[in-house]
Design a protein around this motif. Structure first.
Motif, PDB file in Angstrom:
ATOM      1  N   GLN A 122      32.870  -8.456  26.080  1.00 14.13           N
ATOM      2  CA  GLN A 122      33.749  -8.385  26.499  1.00 14.13           C
ATOM      3  C   GLN A 122      34.869  -6.853  26.470  1.00 14.13           C
ATOM      4  OE1 GLN A 122      35.475 -10.129  29.717  1.00 14.13           O
ATOM      5  NE2 GLN A 122      36.026  -7.980  29.859  1.00 14.13           N
ATOM      6  N   ARG A 123      34.786  -5.426  27.330  1.00 12.65           N
ATOM      7  CA  ARG A 123      35.043  -4.646  27.340  1.00 12.65           C
ATOM      8  C   ARG A 123      36.260  -4.754  27.097  1.00 12.65           C
ATOM      9  NH1 ARG A 123      31.392  -1.138  24.613  1.00 12.65           N
ATOM     10  NH2 ARG A 123      30.633  -0.790  25.309  1.00 12.65           N
ATOM     11  N   SER A 142      28.154  -3.804  18.488  1.00 11.84           N
ATOM     12  CA  SER A 142      26.951  -3.187  19.239  1.00 11.84           C
ATOM     13  C   SER A 142      26.156  -3.960  19.280  1.00 11.84           C
ATOM     14  CB  SER A 142      26.969  -2.674  20.397  1.00 11.84           C
ATOM     15  OG  SER A 142      25.789  -2.736  21.316  1.00 11.84           O
ATOM     16  N   ASP A 149      29.680   0.956  18.382  1.00 14.05           N
ATOM     17  CA  ASP A 149      30.508   0.594  19.687  1.00 14.05           C
ATOM     18  C   ASP A 149      30.967  -0.790  19.472  1.00 14.05           C
ATOM     19  OD1 ASP A 149      30.998   0.099  21.744  1.00 14.05           O
ATOM     20  OD2 ASP A 149      29.060   0.316  22.412  1.00 14.05           O
ATOM     21  N   VAL A 151      32.495  -4.107  20.037  1.00 13.14           N
ATOM     22  CA  VAL A 151      32.923  -4.763  21.399  1.00 13.14           C
ATOM     23  C   VAL A 151      32.996  -6.549  21.211  1.00 13.14           C
ATOM     24  CG1 VAL A 151      30.409  -5.815  21.775  1.00 13.14           C
ATOM     25  CG2 VAL A 151      31.465  -5.597  23.300  1.00 13.14           C
TER      26      VAL A 151
ATOM     27  N   ALA B  72      35.532  -2.801  35.959  1.00 14.60           N
ATOM     28  CA  ALA B  72      34.880  -2.211  34.146  1.00 14.60           C
ATOM     29  C   ALA B  72      33.187  -1.234  34.532  1.00 14.60           C
ATOM     30  CB  ALA B  72      33.798  -3.425  33.767  1.00 14.60           C
ATOM     31  N   LEU B 115      42.324  -5.319  29.939  1.00 18.85           N
ATOM     32  CA  LEU B 115      40.764  -4.922  30.731  1.00 18.85           C
ATOM     33  C   LEU B 115      41.127  -3.249  31.424  1.00 18.85           C
ATOM     34  CD1 LEU B 115      37.887  -4.667  30.278  1.00 18.85           C
ATOM     35  CD2 LEU B 115      38.236  -5.601  32.596  1.00 18.85           C
ATOM     36  N   ALA B 119      39.398   0.438  31.425  1.00 14.63           N
ATOM     37  CA  ALA B 119      38.475   0.634  32.152  1.00 14.63           C
ATOM     38  C   ALA B 119      38.565   1.620  33.182  1.00 14.63           C
ATOM     39  CB  ALA B 119      37.915  -0.259  32.789  1.00 14.63           C
ATOM     40  N   TRP B 153      35.238   1.932  22.749  1.00 11.82           N
ATOM     41  CA  TRP B 153      35.183   2.082  24.349  1.00 11.82           C
ATOM     42  C   TRP B 153      36.547   2.360  24.902  1.00 11.82           C
ATOM     43  CZ3 TRP B 153      35.890  -0.334  28.773  1.00 11.82           C
ATOM     44  CH2 TRP B 153      35.028   0.630  30.278  1.00 11.82           C
ATOM     45  N   ARG B 154      36.408   3.220  25.996  1.00  9.95           N
ATOM     46  CA  ARG B 154      37.541   3.683  26.327  1.00  9.95           C
ATOM     47  C   ARG B 154      37.368   3.956  27.566  1.00  9.95           C
ATOM     48  NH1 ARG B 154      43.520   1.853  25.156  1.00  9.95           N
ATOM     49  NH2 ARG B 154      44.382   2.463  27.144  1.00  9.95           N
ATOM     50  N   ARG B 155      36.874   4.662  28.791  1.00  7.70           N
ATOM     51  CA  ARG B 155      37.464   5.176  29.622  1.00  7.70           C
ATOM     52  C   ARG B 155      38.221   6.113  30.718  1.00  7.70           C
ATOM     53  NH1 ARG B 155      35.653   2.126  33.576  1.00  7.70           N
ATOM     54  NH2 ARG B 155      32.336   2.405  33.360  1.00  7.70           N
TER      55      ARG B 155
END
Lengths: 280, 243
Positions: A122-123, A142, A149, A151, B72, B115, B119, B153-155
């Protein structure tokens, strides 16, 4: 003989065992309020609510009535009618265990069970205090790609029972869920599925592609009870809106446990005597 | 032409949405909802507005998870978040006050913020109440963090904070807000006095521009009746519209 197991509300309440991990729908996807009152009437205890992704009146009433051991949800609220009074009192007194989550994780944990896999990645969520207080969640690097990365992994959740209310079922026991596909997720991830409906209709949901797209197939469903106005005072899409006056009356009454008790008494119900239901 | 405080907030938010392809608005958000519909009516290109509060303007047909999956996938450009508390690093708290889990005051919960904040490229923080109670040095609980370490990760994340008194931008590298403008009646000093965290200031902190008369007319004529469909109490209070 019916092609499906036809139950009464009392039988539905009996079929939800004490201590069950119970799948709870949000207020837009068919809240089984008649069945909730039946659960309170039977004195259900130690239920663990798994909300997809939040609960309103249903969760608050079950908590106030002393039926609940713990809640996992992204929120518990009466929405425009304010905070959920029995929930907030239960958390603030320490009597109620709250497992704070967030909408996508609640979906993902059931989706893992849908797919028969042990977890879902899950992001987001990393660095939140939600993740910090969930020892059952893990962060891994990941295994794909070269750069680091991190996760989040959330484990599959198997529900003991999913219970919801729907507009109708057909004679074969297929249930109309419309575009509320999160109900299908709740169903796929549950060992037992109990449904209340406004009515049983003659025409098969599989008569046309349009209605088939709205169907939950009968083979998932363990029992159906007819309960007219079964979501009241919550609403049921296309059939009746939420009864704002009745929910306001609940919100006002349930501010205190004494007021909540008086509210239940109007339905001939009483809370179980527990630490949570003794909270002022 | 006189405007209400709510109308100033609506046009200010609408200005932040220009160029978006898809704006999503969560539940119980009449001001962001009006802003999104106003921006759409002014947009020279096609713009989608998804209003989760409404049946007819909620396009998601795959269940409630589709919103989060679409986010996402990068298909939502702007989303609005609030907070019981927002701190100077843009951490938001939707859970409660006190030492979690022993909260002295419980609020509903984090919803999908943990989230969406990562995202969606542009998250606009919106909180009408601007006080030391809401804008704090450090939140009691992080529902969603304002910034993340570089390997996470982060947009997207917080781009701006709009309150009943001021407009701030957010600098993710410095993890600090910058005061851009104050609404009529406030000054940078009164805003600083009402804010529980330290912040930077733009070279020139002006007054948040009042809505132009023509725009205000269009807001009241074209947008207000649609808001009355989803938020009758709000429309009655701000525009005197019957439900």
């Amino acid at each position: 003989m019916d092609a499906f197991e036809r139950l009464t509300l009392e039988e539905i309440a009996e079929a939800v065992p004490d201590g069950a991990l119970l799948g709870v729908p949000a207020d837009y996807s068919g809240v089984p309020m008649a069945a909730t009152r039946a659960l309170i009437a039977r004195g259900a205890r130690d239920l663990r609510l798994y909300c997809l992704p939040y609960t309103t009146l249903q969760g608050d009433m079950l908590i106030g009535a002393g039926c609940v051991a713990s809640v996992e949800a992204a929120a518990v609220t009466l929405g425009e009618h304010g905070l959920a009074p029995r929930f907030t009192a239960g958390v603030e007194s320490g009597a109620l265990e709250m497992r704070d989550s967030t909408c996508p994780a609640l979906h993902a944990q059931l989706q893992a069970t849908e797919k028969g896999v042990p977890f879902m990645p899950q992001r987001g969520i990393i660095g939140s205090d939600i993740a910090a207080h969930r020892p059952d969640w893990q962060v891994i690097d990941s295994p794909f790609g070269n750069a680091p990365d991190p996760v989040l992994l959330v484990p599959a959740v198997k529900l003991d029972v999913t219970l919801f209310h729907a507009p109708y079922a057909d004679r074969d026991g297929n249930v109309f869920i419309g575009r509320r596909r999160e109900l299908a997720t709740l169903v796929h991830a549950a060992s037992k599925v109990l449904v209340t409906v406004e009515k049983i209709v003659d025409e098969s949901l599989y008569a046309t592609e349009a209605s088939a797209a709205c169907a939950l197939p009968a083979f998932y469903v363990d029992g159906i009870a007819v309960a007219e106005d079964g979501a009241w005072p919550c609403g049921l899409t296309d059939l009746y809106p939420p009864d704002a006056e009745a929910i306001r009356a609940y919100a006002a009454a349930a501010k205190t446990q004494a007021g909540f008790k008086a509210y239940l008494a109007e339905f001939g119900l009483a809370p179980r005597p527990t630490p949570a239901s003794q909270t002022a | 032409m006189n405007h209400t405080p709510e109308e100033l907030l609506i046009v200010t938010l609408a200005d932040m949405l220009h160029g978006d392809r898809h704006v999503a608005v969560g539940a119980a958000s009449p001001i962001p909802c009006a802003a999104a519909l106003l921006a759409k009516s002014e947009s020279p290109r096609r713009m989608h507005v998804s209003i989760l509060h409404s049946l007819s303007h909620n396009p998601f047909a795959e269940g409630a998870r589709e919103l989060f999956d679409a986010a996402a996938q990068g298909r939502i450009d702007t989303f609005f978040l609030g907070g019981v508390q927002i701190d100077g690093s843009a951490n938001i708290n939707l859970v409660g006050l006190g030492d979690y889990p022993n909260l002295r005051k419980r609020f509903p919960g984090s919803f999908g913020s943990a989230l969406m904040y990562f995202a969606v490229p542009r998250v606009i923080l919106f909180r009408e109440e601007h006080s030391k109670r809401t804008l704090v040095e450090r939140v009691d609980f992080i529902s969603a963090p304002g910034t993340s370490p570089p390997e996470v990760w982060r947009r997207g994340g917080p781009k701006a904070l709009l309150t009943g008194r001021a407009v701030f931008s957010f600098d993710a590298e410095r993890a600090r807000f910058r005061l851009e403008s104050v609404h009529g009646g406030d000054t940078p000093e009164t805003v600083a006095e009402a804010t529980g965290f330290a912040f930077d200031q733009a070279a020139e902190v002006g007054e948040t521009p009042a809505p132009a008369a023509e725009r205000l007319k269009r807001l009241r004529r074209d947008i207000a009746p649609r808001i009355a469909e989803f938020y009758p109490q709000f429309a009655a209070r701000v525009w005197g519209l019957a439900a």
